[in-house]
Design an enzyme around this catalytic site. Structure first.
Site, short mmCIF file in Angstrom:
data_model
loop_
_atom_site.label_atom_id
_atom_site.label_comp_id
_atom_site.label_asym_id
_atom_site.label_seq_id
_atom_site.Cartn_x
_atom_site.Cartn_y
_atom_site.Cartn_z
N PRO A 115 -0.11 -0.69 -1.51
CA PRO A 115 0.27 0.16 -0.47
C PRO A 115 1.51 1.22 -0.96
O PRO A 115 1.93 0.73 -2.00
CB PRO A 115 0.91 -0.68 0.68
CG PRO A 115 0.54 -1.99 0.50
CD PRO A 115 -0.05 -1.81 -1.17
N PRO A 116 2.04 2.11 -0.35
CA PRO A 116 3.02 3.03 -0.90
C PRO A 116 4.18 2.36 -1.09
O PRO A 116 4.45 1.48 -0.45
CB PRO A 116 3.11 4.08 0.29
CG PRO A 116 1.87 4.02 1.23
CD PRO A 116 1.35 2.73 1.01
N GLU A 150 -3.12 -15.40 13.33
CA GLU A 150 -3.60 -16.00 12.03
C GLU A 150 -3.63 -17.40 12.15
O GLU A 150 -4.64 -18.15 11.56
CB GLU A 150 -3.00 -15.55 10.82
CG GLU A 150 -2.97 -14.02 10.92
CD GLU A 150 -4.27 -13.56 10.59
OE1 GLU A 150 -5.18 -14.03 10.32
OE2 GLU A 150 -4.47 -12.17 11.25
P1 ADP Z 1 4.49 3.59 -5.42
O1 ADP Z 1 4.39 4.38 -6.74
O2 ADP Z 1 3.76 2.37 -5.69
O3 ADP Z 1 4.46 4.03 -4.07
P2 ADP Z 1 6.96 3.70 -6.57
O4 ADP Z 1 6.81 3.20 -7.99
O5 ADP Z 1 7.29 5.20 -6.41
O6 ADP Z 1 6.00 3.04 -5.58
O7 ADP Z 1 8.45 2.96 -6.34
C1 ADP Z 1 9.40 3.53 -5.36
C2 ADP Z 1 10.73 2.94 -5.76
O8 ADP Z 1 10.82 1.61 -5.17
C3 ADP Z 1 11.04 2.67 -7.30
O9 ADP Z 1 11.54 3.78 -7.47
C4 ADP Z 1 12.04 1.35 -7.15
O10 ADP Z 1 13.48 1.89 -7.08
C5 ADP Z 1 11.65 0.77 -6.06
N1 ADP Z 1 10.78 -0.51 -6.32
C6 ADP Z 1 9.43 -0.58 -5.92
N2 ADP Z 1 9.12 -1.75 -6.32
C7 ADP Z 1 10.08 -2.24 -7.30
C8 ADP Z 1 10.12 -3.61 -8.02
N3 ADP Z 1 8.93 -4.35 -7.92
N4 ADP Z 1 11.20 -3.73 -8.41
C9 ADP Z 1 12.11 -3.02 -8.35
N5 ADP Z 1 12.09 -1.66 -7.64
C10 ADP Z 1 11.10 -1.39 -7.19
ZN ZN Z 2 -7.95 -11.74 13.71
#
Ligand code: ADP
Ligand code: ZN
Ligand code: MG
Length: 652
Positions: A225-226, A448
């Site tokens: 997910p995003p 669930e």
């Molecule tokens: P995606 O590409 O999966 O949409 P991103 O890599 O752009 O997500 O993440 C967005 C921001 O969320 C990162 O810049 C960071 O600040 C934060 N973030 C997401 N996951 C983590 C994690 N596991 N540890 C630390 N920061 C995270």
């Molecule tokens: Zn169900």
């Protein structure tokens, strides 16, 4: 349990906005430049020479001035008689002396009045400096306009092709950098990091792999997910391996003009080859890697297909030992073209799910580094209160809390700051996201837990492997069942019990909450389809007898094939009524079975719900523990093969 509405999955990050179109007045620049230059051309003769404009005299005026002694100098141009000079009062004049008359008589007359006479050669030209100035003044506007024009066009590269006949302007769409990000910066996700560490190792020592004759990974697809840190992880891989990171957003390739995207892909890989070992990161690969349309289909997207084909052939084209690894990220793996997932391309997939409780804690801790926390802040509690938050949401949460504190002019963050930040994000982010309200979270847990308990309680149903109320995609929660053996044949008891497991989510809602909800829609549809096949195809209805009306293969028109009531129905109207009655009987019986089981084990249901609310993800064995049942073991089916795919059956 699934969401009711199906909004389009939000993209990782807002699609890059198109550069603003060049302003319309741009087209007036050329005429303006020409007018300006012409104006200057006419204005210049007057300014040439500087000083006050000389007086223009007729020849007779000149003569009378000479006679009156008002002329002090005259300089006569040889052939055409154009002359200029100075009055005795110091001002200048010009005149033309008719050549025929410029004889000795005139000279005597001038000498008599003590006029200093000079003769100059024709074509007296202004000094070099003045000439250069002229040219600068005339060409200046043109140069300015050209510069301006190019600036505007660069801002709109791609869109303005054709406006000036500039075709296939190859703007670079990728960034090259050497990120400093390391695995330290990615909190949690130890499994994903371990999987991708292999890529790091390969990029560090490509020759080691070459010597051993090992084929290194070419493409790794990160699915999740995003905001779950896919981009972050990709950068961390480059940072750890200390290699260049060439990143591009999938939609950046796709242009209005066929062939441009493909050219860009070629550029990208050419650059990567130059810098190898390197990482090519294609973010939102679904924008260009969507399923190619069937040949001849209407509405196929030529440009996207060409771009995709180019990407595929580039990935096939480089030697495995070149040291280029392509990482890609998507949150919609289901729309990807199967060709992308073939061996030698993105054959490795790493699933990056929403963070678990422990991971949320770790991410929060990471983003609270360098922030001063009040003693009452318990990040464990914050993590507990934020199910369904992605890493990006949590980073945002920590930042919002800091902003709240800053607004109140404090430099320590309090628990209230975190609560307020969470509420704000909850309210703001719910649209199209997985964030759950507490009441919803409870409903998902009940649903669930129902699936899980009924699956565990029935001997023939596939054993429960995992129950989670962490959302993933459209599913708000999931119950995973792992078949002990790969079955090739299903008995009626298995099918009936599967039906009651599918209906158990709704049954639990009815039992524990007193009402059903929209979350069961998907379960109901699947159960109804299974029941329909049991009656129509498998001959499992005593009322209908041993008849089978097989599902007519792929339909010509979507939705018409084999559906009850469809035009091509091979049986009579009355049979349809019978089938409907039988389907509904089967479903009712299955639901009753589930309701009965849950009512008898009401205590277990409540305990499992509490456990789910506490831990979010519960292992299958915990479900059997709550029920006081032994966990089904593999060796109950001697010689059986274990099911190869862990996601084989899910109670949804
Ligand atoms: P995606 O590409 O999966 O949409 P991103 O890599 O752009 O997500 O993440 C967005 C921001 O969320 C990162 O810049 C960071 O600040 C934060 N973030 C997401 N996951 C983590 C994690 N596991 N540890 C630390 N920061 C995270
Ligand atoms: Zn169900
Ligand atoms: Mg991203």
């Amino acid at each position: 349990m699934t969401k009711q509405a199906t909004p389009p999955p939000p993209h990782d990050r807002p699609a890059p906005t198109a550069p603003p179109p060049p302003p319309a007045w741009r087209h007036w620049l050329w005429p303006m430049a020409i007018l300006l230059a012409l104006g200057l051309w006419f204005a210049l003769p007057q300014t040439r020479g500087g000083g006050a404009a000389p007086t223009d005299l007729t020849y007779s005026q000149f003569l009378s001035d000479v006679d009156a002694g008002r002329i002090s100098t005259v300089s006569i141009e040889g052939s055409n008689g154009r002359s200029s000079g100075r009055f005795t009062d110091g001002s200048d004049y010009t005149t033309v002396i008719p050549v025929q008359l410029a004889g000795p008589a005139l000279l005597d007359r001038l000498a008599a009045k003590h006029v200093a006479v000079t003769a100059t050669a024709p074509s007296s030209s202004p000094s070099v400096g003045v000439q250069i100035l002229d040219w600068v003044l005339i060409l200046g506007p043109f140069l300015l306009i050209i510069w301006f024009w190019r600036r505007l066009s660069r801002g709109a590269s791609g869109q303005m092709q054709g406006a000036l006949g500039v075709s296939k302007a190859r703007a670079r769409v990728f960034d090259t950098e050497r990120p400093q990000t390391t695995f330290e910066d990615v909190a949690g996700y130890e499994g994903a990091k371990e999987e991708i560490a292999e890529v790091v190792d390969f990029l560090r020592h490509p020759d080691r792999y070459r010597r051993a004759g090992a084929t290194a990974p070419r493409g790794v697809l990160m699915v999740g997910p995003p905001g779950t840190g896919k981009t972050l992880l990709a950068r961390a891989v480059a940072g750890e391996a200390e290699v260049p990171f060439l990143s591009v957003v999938g939609s950046g390739f796709v242009e209005m003009f066929v062939g441009v995207g493909a050219a860009r892909v070629r550029d990208l890989f050419a650059e990567a080859r130059k810098r190898a070992p390197a990482i090519v990161f294609v973010d939102e690969v679904d924008a260009l890697g969507g399923r190619r349309a069937a040949p001849g289909a209407i509405g196929g997207n030529d440009e996207r297909e060409q771009t995709l084909n180019q990407l595929l052939s580039e990935m096939d084209g480089f030697e495995p030992t070149t040291g280029i690894v392509v990482l890609a990220a998507t949150n919609r793996p289901e729309v990807l073209d199967p060709a992308l997932l073939r061996p030698g391309r993105f054959d490795r997939q790493i699933v990056i799910p929403l963070p678990t409780l422990a991971e949320r804690r770790a991410i929060l801790t990471r983003h609270c580094l360098g922030k001063r926390l009040d003693l009452d802040v318990d990040l464990e509690r914050v993590a507990r209160a934020t199910p369904g938050f992605s890493g990006a949401d949590l980073a945002n949460l920590a930042n919002e809390a800091a902003i709240t504190a800053a607004r109140a002019d404090r430099d320590t963050l309090t628990a209230t700051d975190f609560d307020q930040a969470r509420d704000r994000i909850l309210l703001g982010r719910r649209e199209g996201s997985n964030v759950l309200l507490p009441a919803e979270k409870r409903a998902v847990a009940v649903h669930e837990a129902g699936h899980a308990l009924v699956a565990a309680l029935q001997p023939q149903a596939d054993p429960v492997a995992k129950v989670t109320i962490l959302p993933a995609g459209q599913a708000l929660g999931a119950t995973e069942q792992l078949p002990l053996v790969e079955r090739h044949l299903h008995g009626e008891d298995y099918l009936r019990q599967t039906l009651s497991v599918q209906l158990a989510g709704r049954a639990a809602e009815l039992t524990a909450l007193g009402q059903g909800s929209t979350g069961a829609a998907n379960d109901l549809a699947r159960a109804t389809e299974l029941a329909g096949r049991m009656i129509r195809e498998f001959g499992l209805s005593p009322a209908l007898g041993p008849v089978g009306y097989p599902h007519p293969g792929p339909a010509f028109l979507p939705g018409s094939g084999g559906l009850p009531g469809g035009a091509g129905r091979p049986y009579a109207e009355s049979t349809q009524a019978l089938i409907d009655g039988e389907v509904s009987r089967l479903l009712r019986e299955a639901e009753q079975q589930a309701v009965d089981l849950l009512a008898t084990h009401r205590g277990s249901l409540d305990r499992l719900v509490e456990l789910l609310l506490e831990d979010e993800t519960v292992d299958g064995s915990a479900v059997y523990d709550i029920l006081g049942l032994p966990r089904p073991e593999q060796d109950q089916a001697p010689g059986a093969t274990v099911a190869p795919h862990p996601r084989a059956a899910s109670g949804g």
